[in-house]
Design a protein around this motif. Sequence first.
Motif, PDB file in Angstrom:
ATOM      1  N   ASP A   1       2.236  15.745   9.753  1.00 62.49           N
ATOM      2  CA  ASP A   1       0.571  15.297  10.396  1.00 62.49           C
ATOM      3  C   ASP A   1       0.225  14.824   9.134  1.00 62.49           C
ATOM      4  O   ASP A   1      -1.320  13.964   8.755  1.00 62.49           O
ATOM      5  N   ALA A   2       0.230  15.533   7.604  1.00 67.38           N
ATOM      6  CA  ALA A   2      -0.049  14.787   6.607  1.00 67.38           C
ATOM      7  C   ALA A   2      -0.172  12.986   6.512  1.00 67.38           C
ATOM      8  O   ALA A   2      -0.365  11.817   6.126  1.00 67.38           O
ATOM      9  N   ALA A   3       1.443  12.324   6.859  1.00 65.97           N
ATOM     10  CA  ALA A   3       1.638  11.348   6.763  1.00 65.97           C
ATOM     11  C   ALA A   3       1.238  10.587   8.190  1.00 65.97           C
ATOM     12  O   ALA A   3       0.746   9.440   7.721  1.00 65.97           O
ATOM     13  N   SER A   4       0.356  11.296   8.866  1.00 68.56           N
ATOM     14  CA  SER A   4       0.187  10.364  10.280  1.00 68.56           C
ATOM     15  C   SER A   4      -2.088  10.123   9.250  1.00 68.56           C
ATOM     16  O   SER A   4      -1.709   8.730  10.003  1.00 68.56           O
ATOM     17  N   LYS A   5      -1.862  11.087   8.554  1.00 70.77           N
ATOM     18  CA  LYS A   5      -3.596  10.824   8.168  1.00 70.77           C
ATOM     19  C   LYS A   5      -3.711   9.746   7.654  1.00 70.77           C
ATOM     20  O   LYS A   5      -4.168   9.166   7.476  1.00 70.77           O
ATOM     21  N   LEU A   6      -2.288   9.916   7.078  1.00 71.52           N
ATOM     22  CA  LEU A   6      -2.701   9.011   5.019  1.00 71.52           C
ATOM     23  C   LEU A   6      -2.687   7.502   7.093  1.00 71.52           C
ATOM     24  O   LEU A   6      -3.441   6.340   6.163  1.00 71.52           O
ATOM     25  N   ALA A   7      -1.952   7.097   7.127  1.00 72.21           N
ATOM     26  CA  ALA A   7      -1.890   6.542   7.998  1.00 72.21           C
ATOM     27  C   ALA A   7      -2.921   5.949   8.502  1.00 72.21           C
ATOM     28  O   ALA A   7      -2.989   4.556   8.731  1.00 72.21           O
ATOM     29  N   ASN A   8      -3.508   6.321   9.012  1.00 69.28           N
ATOM     30  CA  ASN A   8      -5.189   6.206   9.952  1.00 69.28           C
ATOM     31  C   ASN A   8      -6.051   5.981   8.700  1.00 69.28           C
ATOM     32  O   ASN A   8      -6.336   5.225   9.166  1.00 69.28           O
ATOM     33  N   GLU A   9      -6.253   6.483   7.515  1.00 75.28           N
ATOM     34  CA  GLU A   9      -6.810   6.398   6.398  1.00 75.28           C
ATOM     35  C   GLU A   9      -6.747   5.035   5.743  1.00 75.28           C
ATOM     36  O   GLU A   9      -7.560   4.386   5.143  1.00 75.28           O
ATOM     37  N   ALA A  10      -5.162   5.281   4.901  1.00 77.97           N
ATOM     38  CA  ALA A  10      -4.742   4.527   3.525  1.00 77.97           C
ATOM     39  C   ALA A  10      -3.895   3.054   4.341  1.00 77.97           C
ATOM     40  O   ALA A  10      -3.470   2.304   3.473  1.00 77.97           O
ATOM     41  N   LYS A  11      -3.575   3.363   5.961  1.00 76.57           N
ATOM     42  CA  LYS A  11      -2.793   2.399   6.235  1.00 76.57           C
ATOM     43  C   LYS A  11      -1.005   2.128   4.929  1.00 76.57           C
ATOM     44  O   LYS A  11      -1.147   0.791   4.635  1.00 76.57           O
TER      45      LYS A  11
ATOM     46  N   LYS B   1       0.790  -1.174   0.110  1.00 77.20           N
ATOM     47  CA  LYS B   1       0.071  -0.368   0.196  1.00 77.20           C
ATOM     48  C   LYS B   1       0.849   1.585   0.102  1.00 77.20           C
ATOM     49  O   LYS B   1       2.314   1.906   1.008  1.00 77.20           O
ATOM     50  N   VAL B   2       0.442   1.654  -0.597  1.00 78.41           N
ATOM     51  CA  VAL B   2       1.175   3.250  -0.493  1.00 78.41           C
ATOM     52  C   VAL B   2       0.610   4.975  -0.374  1.00 78.41           C
ATOM     53  O   VAL B   2      -0.703   5.128  -0.944  1.00 78.41           O
TER      54      VAL B   2
END
Length: 739
Positions: free
Chosen positions: A429-439, A387-388
């Motif tokens: 913050d952007a990386a955290s948002k992606l981690a939460n939503e797209a993992k 996953k990217v």
Amino acid sequence: MSATVRKFHLSLNVSDLSRSVAFYRVLFGIEPAKHHPDYAKFEVESPPTVFSLIPGRTGAGGALNHVGLCLLDSEELVAIQMRLEQAGHKTLREDGVACCYSRQTKFWVRDPDGTLLELYIFHEDIDDHGHDHAPADSDLPTLMGGETEAAAPPVTFTHHLGEPITLPLPQDAFSVQEVILEGTINATGIDLPALLTDALRILKPGGTVSLHGLVADRPLSDPSPSLPGPAAAVQHVPDFPSLVPLLHTAGFRNARFTKLSEKGYFESEGVPLREVLLTAAKPGFRSSKKDQTVVYLGPQNSIEDDFGNHFPKGSPVSLSMHDWLALKNTAASSFALLQPKVETPNLPAPTPMPSKARYIMIGGFLGAGKTTTVGRLAKHLSDQGLKVGLITNDQAGGLVDTKLLRGQGYATEEIAGGCFCCRFNTLVDAASKLANEAKPDVFIAEPVGSCTDLVATVTYPLRRMYGNDFTVAPLSVLVDPIRARRVFGLDHGGTFSAKVAYIFKKQLEEADIIVISKSDLIDDAQREELRTTLQTEFPLAKIISASPRQETGLDDFFAGLMTGEQARRNPMSVDYEVYADGEALLGWLNATVTLISDDEFDANTFLKQLASLVQSRLQRDSAEIAHFKMTFSPDDGIAGELASINLVRSDYIPELGMELDEPTTGGQLIVNLRAEADPAALMTAVKDGLAEASLQFFGLTATLDHEEHFRPGKPTPTHRDGEVVMETKGGCKPGSGCC
């Protein structure tokens, strides 16, 4: 109806089906759910089990034919298959196949002792037994986990230019995984529509067709030009916009140009002739069961997909799993999936594979080819089951890059108003948002093209502060070979002033890997001369050549990004006054425009004319274009469909990257322009170009909805090699104190 609980599946080889059915009828105390001369099945409620009997078969397992597990949905099936593949176990997938008097999607795998396992989802009952129940031993590896026997190669059908061909093709229906047509589009005497229709017949669901050959940018009055050398074998040159409708008419979906040469190899009637590689897929089984509910999020009021599903903005729409998966692959960012509640047994969750996410940053000056490379890398990793998550970056909002990457179906966050170095906290913050939503397993970040000092201000702080969450890949910096040859004095031609060139060289100085991108634009001697110059100037960097657009030289590059480590060395010295002066010489413009026409117009032609008009005006002002790119999204197209154009130097030709197949009546135009010029001059050139281009299309109106034009301010990084300063709110606009 679909399964509401997971069920184990046990299949036995039996010598006498009638005798075995009588025995298990007594044993289970129930009648068989299915009983045919060549197959029988019992549905046992407790424990939930599908128990099937296969007559007249023997195998390595003796009486045991195979063990299976009936799953709840396609998402679970894909997740388990991906987990096995990532652990090194080879699988064999079958989509929408007829099997055991039902329609199923499944995959097969063997355990370390050779036991055959089947994991599947049930679509519907049918009257046909389907193909042989389990795959042949030759189709599967006999052992798993490092001692694998090579799986049988996929069955292909290939035709080359000059070879005879007879229709119908001799292959059986659903027997081929790939049809390869090498130069077939350049032959005469072949009924291409009939050939494509028959190719669809012989392909398995999910199989692909590829068309490789020479095409023209538009129809030729004489489509049989005389060409020199080996190209004399070409008998016919079609226009490439006509190929996609041919594929759609034949029944193929997801047609995409995986290669379209940046320059024409030949010319006829003033029209460039280019190499093209076009691929498309045969749709899988489309169940009549609509068990997925999606909501279209915009931006258009409504759209329609390839399968006739209509999506009004904001309204829930039910569709089949097949249609949802196709939609997700092309336009995931424009849709939300409403997950149904499913009662499942209280089974333990699978243990997650312990690993850190990979952080990859691909830098380079404006116009170096970063977005194309990011897209290629994202696809490469996705094809491996990873996953990217992508992070784009600009001095202002409304990025063409974000539009292009989201249009390819990737989860993408955009950081506007400053580069990563000055918006470090926002990057996290952007990386955290992606981690939460797209993992995602891998984060790919594309910094602003005028930004440098990324090692000291981004990757070193990231590794120091978040080392438990990320591994940091080597910093790669792309370089346009023609631009680089001019900056280093190897060629004459338009280039930047000394302070802008200072940023260009500093980007290369801190790179672990320097990629001579677009390497197909120069010859071998020029490429070697540039390589030698770069290696002399930057001896610590690894120099490689690649062409992301042509998809050459990428395998070693991508492997290095996934396996290599960032070099541990002292950060380079940077004169932030010169750096700030260099950025301040660059004009920045982002604009959004609405196009509406009384009649249909060709958006591809409009983009080319607008780009040429803006280019001419800036050339008259002696402005050096760093990067000029635009996208157009039609209101009447399907989600993710767009046209794009790109210009990376003032003395180059604007080139279409993506094109629309059909005329349109309107849509949204996004304009990104960066040049060494007064920002007000950029705005004037765009406004004048829009006015003049609109007059060339009857009834076309261009309305400027939003625009920003400015010079970046002085960069003030949040961190620099351990030194912490406050993040400046407001980013990189004039007077903001950020880059």
